[in-house]
Design an enzyme around this catalytic site. Structure first.
Site, short mmCIF file in Angstrom:
data_model
loop_
_atom_site.label_atom_id
_atom_site.label_comp_id
_atom_site.label_asym_id
_atom_site.label_seq_id
_atom_site.Cartn_x
_atom_site.Cartn_y
_atom_site.Cartn_z
CE1 TYR A 112 43.52 20.99 29.00
CE2 TYR A 112 41.81 21.43 28.47
CZ TYR A 112 42.94 21.33 28.56
OH TYR A 112 43.32 21.23 26.77
CD GLU A 156 46.65 21.26 27.31
OE1 GLU A 156 48.38 21.27 27.30
OE2 GLU A 156 45.77 20.40 27.37
#
Ligand code: GDP
Ligand code: MN
Length: 427
Positions: free
Chosen positions: A149, A237
């Site tokens: 992530y 993101e």
């Protein structure tokens, strides 16, 4: 002026109902395929891909964009629904099809695209109404050896960019934060100095790639930071940021938001805005230059002044109702704008009653009244309308409403108006 009121609204609406927070921030959101293209321009590794808006285009794309079967046997394609919301992988189409992201054999891509295009995808982030898939992104299926992530956001505490990295990825960051709180690494970046090698190395340590080359990973992180700054991102993101068998980091997803205040210098990016993915009420309101924010309640509000609009929403809440919107018609709205505002309220199925609360100052009560009467002639008014007028030209305003023959509920003051609107909405 509009910007000023909305800026104030952003913080004040939070105090009314924190759950609407996401609707106050004016941020440009772009599709994954657009984000991937932008990242590619900055030298960030992204999968090869092409977007289609119709089933007919799929064959062409397969033939022209992807490597021949020899290079990749059997050729597999990741078929990804493009909506401006996350959680697509775990989403469900209203048609019953499970998953907004599928990995299929090349020959199945066409039939899958047909099942996704123009269908409504519901995910954790779309709300129950879902979003229409207008485009499908076809990507090369890479063999991912690891999913991590990565995000860059703006941090209140350090008043600057903050990089967030986690060695685990793929699932939602909320779940990751709960399951692996110790694995989440946060690296603030000094916005004046820019990202240093040490900063980037800390991020790479946090990602803990299994095979990816350390130095080239550091370079990738620096490029991501460069993209974030140069394009006025408010959020970037990548979940998952993946590792491929050939020891590279690759961005397998792309979620980018941009600061609306930078629209003037990011014209190319802001041209990517896809209004078909936005709340249609807000799109119509923006066209009429109205200060409007759609909410989920049942009482449509038409008010002048951001402060009075906030107070009206509070008082509706106090009487047990929920506002369907924030709407400040402002001090200088024309009759035409009032007509548009009224049309937006009446075309909203959620709205069970309308509350007009005008304190005439610069805005004159007769202009509002004429706007309402005119709009009522053009739309099929199915819900009760409660009106409270006070201030400049109030007598003319009241006369216009009375002579129109419209059935209206009149109210004496704000409290009385809110009470009557809530009552009318549940009938
Ligand atoms: P989201 O659910 O909206 O965040 O959509 P994603 O783009 O993250 O896709 C959902 C999941 O599909 C990801 O978490 C990955 O596990 C998988 N996925 C997405 N793209 C690829 C790809 O190119 N290759 C492989 N093998 N898996 C992928
Ligand atoms: Mn994702």
């Amino acid at each position: 002026m509009v910007r000023g009121s909305l800026g104030r609204l952003a913080s004040r609406t939070l105090s009314v109902a924190g759950k609407w927070q996401h609707q106050q921030l004016r941020r440009l959101n772009i599709h994954e395929y657009q984000g991937a293209e932008l990242m590619g321009k900055f030298g960030i590794n992204v999968p090869k891909g092409a977007v289609v808006g119709s089933v007919q285009e799929v064959k062409e794309v397969l033939k022209n964009v992807f490597p021949s079967e020899k290079e990749m046997t059997p050729l597999q394609i990741v078929v990804k629904s493009q909506i401006l919301a996350g959680g697509r992988g775990l989403g469900t189409f209203k048609s019953g099809l499970k998953g907004g992201v599928h990995i299929v054999k090349a020959e199945e891509a066409e039939s899958l695209a047909a099942k996704m295009l123009n269908q409504v995808l519901v995910t954790k982030q779309t709300g129950p109404q879902g979003k229409v898939v207008g485009k499908v992104y076809l990507c090369e299926k890479m063999s991912l050896v690891n999913e991590m992530y990565f995000a860059i956001t703006l941090d209140r505490k350090t008043a600057g960019p903050l990089i967030i990295a986690c060695a685990e990825g793929g699932t939602s960051i909320e779940d990751l934060a709960e399951k692996f709180p110790d694995k989440i690494v946060k690296v603030p970046v000094d916005v004046f100095k820019g990202i240093t090698d040490e900063d980037a190395a800390k991020v790479v340590d946090g990602l803990a790639p299994k095979t990816a080359d350390r130095q080239s990973s550091i370079e990738q992180i620096k490029k991501l930071y460069e993209l974030f700054c140069k394009t006025d991102c408010t959020m970037l993101e990548i979940n998952p940021l993946a590792e491929t068998a050939d020891k590279k980091l690759v961005a397998a997803d792309a979620k980018l938001n941009f600061d609306d205040n930078a629209a003037f210098r990011q014209k190319e990016i802001f041209a990517l805005r896809d209004t078909t993915q936005e709340d249609p009420r807000e799109v119509a309101a923006a066209k009429a230059d109205l200060n409007y924010i759609g909410l989920d309640g049942e009482i449509g509000c038409m008010v002048n002044g951001a402060g009075l609009a906030m107070a009206t929403m509070d008082i509706i809440k106090l009487h047990g109702g929920t506002p369907a919107n924030f709407l400040d018609v402002g001090g200088s709205a024309s009759e035409g704008q009032v007509v548009e505002a009224f049309k937006i309220l009446t075309s909203d199925d959620r709205v069970k009653a309308i509350l007009v609360n005008i304190f005439g100052g610069i805005m004159k009560c007769d202009v509002i009244a004429s706007g309402i009467v005119n709009a009522a002639k053009q739309v099929d008014l199915k819900v009760p309308v409660v009106v409270r007028l006070e201030g400049t030209n109030v007598d003319q305003g009241k006369r216009i409403l009375k002579e129109s023959g419209m059935t209206l509920i009149t109210a004496e003051d704000l409290d009385d108006a809110a009470e009557k609107a809530v009552k009318a909405s549940v009938k």
